[in-house]
Design a protein around this motif. Sequence first.
Motif, short mmCIF file in Angstrom:
data_model
loop_
_atom_site.label_atom_id
_atom_site.label_comp_id
_atom_site.label_asym_id
_atom_site.label_seq_id
_atom_site.Cartn_x
_atom_site.Cartn_y
_atom_site.Cartn_z
N SER A 80 -12.96 -4.06 -0.04
CA SER A 80 -11.80 -4.31 0.81
C SER A 80 -12.03 -5.55 1.67
CB SER A 80 -11.53 -3.12 1.73
OG SER A 80 -11.27 -1.99 0.97
N ARG A 91 2.64 1.74 -3.25
CA ARG A 91 1.74 2.23 -4.29
C ARG A 91 1.48 3.73 -4.11
NH1 ARG A 91 -2.77 -0.18 -3.06
NH2 ARG A 91 -3.51 1.79 -2.22
N THR A 92 1.24 4.13 -2.86
CA THR A 92 0.99 5.55 -2.61
C THR A 92 2.17 6.40 -3.06
OG1 THR A 92 -0.28 4.86 -0.68
CG2 THR A 92 0.29 7.20 -0.83
N GLU A 114 -6.48 9.55 -5.23
CA GLU A 114 -5.74 8.82 -4.19
C GLU A 114 -4.89 9.76 -3.34
OE1 GLU A 114 -5.76 5.41 -3.62
OE2 GLU A 114 -7.44 5.39 -5.02
N THR A 157 -7.72 -6.11 -4.31
CA THR A 157 -6.53 -5.26 -4.38
C THR A 157 -6.94 -3.90 -4.94
OG1 THR A 157 -6.08 -5.98 -6.63
CG2 THR A 157 -5.05 -7.23 -4.84
N TRP A 158 -5.95 -2.96 -4.94
CA TRP A 158 -6.25 -1.61 -5.44
C TRP A 158 -6.70 -1.66 -6.90
CZ3 TRP A 158 -3.87 1.80 -9.06
CH2 TRP A 158 -4.33 3.12 -8.99
N ASP A 201 0.82 -1.20 0.00
CA ASP A 201 0.00 0.00 0.00
C ASP A 201 0.85 1.26 0.00
OD1 ASP A 201 -2.39 -1.17 -0.15
OD2 ASP A 201 -3.11 -0.58 1.84
N LYS A 202 1.82 1.27 0.90
CA LYS A 202 2.71 2.44 1.03
C LYS A 202 3.47 2.66 -0.28
CE LYS A 202 4.07 4.48 5.20
NZ LYS A 202 4.16 3.77 6.49
#
Lengths: 291, 300
Positions: free
Chosen positions: B196, A7-8, B104, B201-202, A4-5
């Motif tokens: 979620s 990707r951000t 995002e 996944t994203w 997640d990190k």
Amino acid sequence: MKADKFRTVIIYIIIILLGLVCLLPLLNIVAISFSSSAAVEGNMVGLIPVGFSTAAYEKILEDSQFWHSFLISVERVVLTLIINFVLIVLMAYPLSKTNAQFRGRNIYANLMIFAMLFNGGMIPTFLLVKSYGLLNTVWALVLPGAVPIFNVILVMNFFAAVPKELEEAAFIDGANPLQVLTKIFIPISKPVLATVSLFSIVGSWNDFYSGLIYMSKATYYPLMTYIQSLQINVEDLIKQGNLSAVVDSASLGNTNLNAAKIVVAVIPLLLIYPLLQRYFVSGIVVGSVKG
Amino acid sequence: MKNQVKKSHANQAYQLYYHGMMLPGFIFLILFNFVPMFGVIMAFQDYRPAKGFFGSDFVGLKHFKYLFEMPDSFELFRNTLIIALGKIVFTTIMSIAFAILLNEVKNRTLKKSVQTVVYLPHFLSWVVLALVVKNLFSVDGSINAMLGTSLNWLGSNSLFQPLLILTDTWKEFGYGSIVYLAAITSIDSTLYEAASIDGATWWKKVWHVTLPGIRTTIVLMAVMNLGNILNAGFDQVYNLYSASVYATGDILDTYVYRVGLQGLQYSFGTAVGLLKSVIAFVLMIGANKLAQKYTDSKIF
């Protein structure tokens, strides 16, 4: 979580890069405008001026045609703004009524949609503007676009959503439609009216096409048409066999002068850009995704 | 009863007001929109300025026949379609992608600053941006320096169309993203939460929640663009092209200007313009029907 990190971070990098891609070419032009022509012709200027010089701007100060054209642009923007605003609110109000409230409303609306989708084209419009005697006058830059139909529709939709009770109360008090428009609808519709007004200003300041078509001499050019006319195309000159002009444009080294001209031409837009940003987002969202 | 009579009287008076309010605008529309529509008669004449609209000789479809027999015609229509379509496709994809990514970004300062910068080119005239583009893409410009090449972007027939599409996408993707961003923010957040919980996944969420959530907007915008398929952008092309790229860069609008207006072939130019207007009109009407059918909303 780690993914997640990661990707951000990637997303932030892409977003920042896209921002820079939009910003840097413009900053480059500003830097060029403040650089010496030798540095510009040697392709040495990046984002910071090289051989800092305000010579280009001093030259513009002496360029009377530039300021003459600047004033023509100011004049056309003011006239366009006033005429567009008056016509937009006058037309949007009756059009926001139902066909039962305003008999004939649908005929007007359909004619306007037809006029928005179909036009006579460049040449018939040019010949008519000519026959009205408007060539080489500021009115040729203003009147053909007197009614921006899309903006009328935008305001019409906004007016149609105003609560009916407000209007009815005013009518019972004896107000006429013109008073209802000016006392109730205009004050309540400030955001959308600001949006269409800003569209008028930007559109008419940026337009070089009307000047190109309707003005026969540089003395009548609005600023954008004037700047456009200076962009000498070296290749076309060579094809025309106009070699002395090629030599002229090369020896002038006028890239930084041209850069300074467009910087000055963009300043008025930058001044109103904060306002634009405040209103256009709501404006185009209202206009394009209504259910 | 008395009240009703009074009300209908008032209504009668309002009608006059309403017509009166439409009048000034319609005078301008008649003078500058409707009368020129009758001017298209010129396309069927050999228009001579000295003889005017009423005195010039009628020649039927001569100019249209000439247009279809002229070797450049195919090129003109092909260039116009490729450039317009390329811009629509790339701007749409970039706008949607940018909107999804920007959504995002939770840091408000960064978000606002980036928005400020990417919306800006939309508000600048092609007269201004042409100088920016010429500067960047010149043979010894920054783009070639970065690529390590010395391509003649502005003067070569194979590169001119990609250049137009690329720079127009650059100008418009930010502004284009506004509509999609608004659509994304209005998607029900519980859908994301549910996804979620299901372990999506994203990418899966983008694919199965975000994109379907803005489907209506995408269809509506695509359909609206259909009407623009012959508008390859006079301002951009006129400010960037030169005689050496006419083969791939000349579009219907620049052709009408150069050959019809500057070359004084008024009737022929009008014929080309009329053909374009008619096709665009039919496309817009069709597009509106499609929008109504697939999204329950109409453009006009």
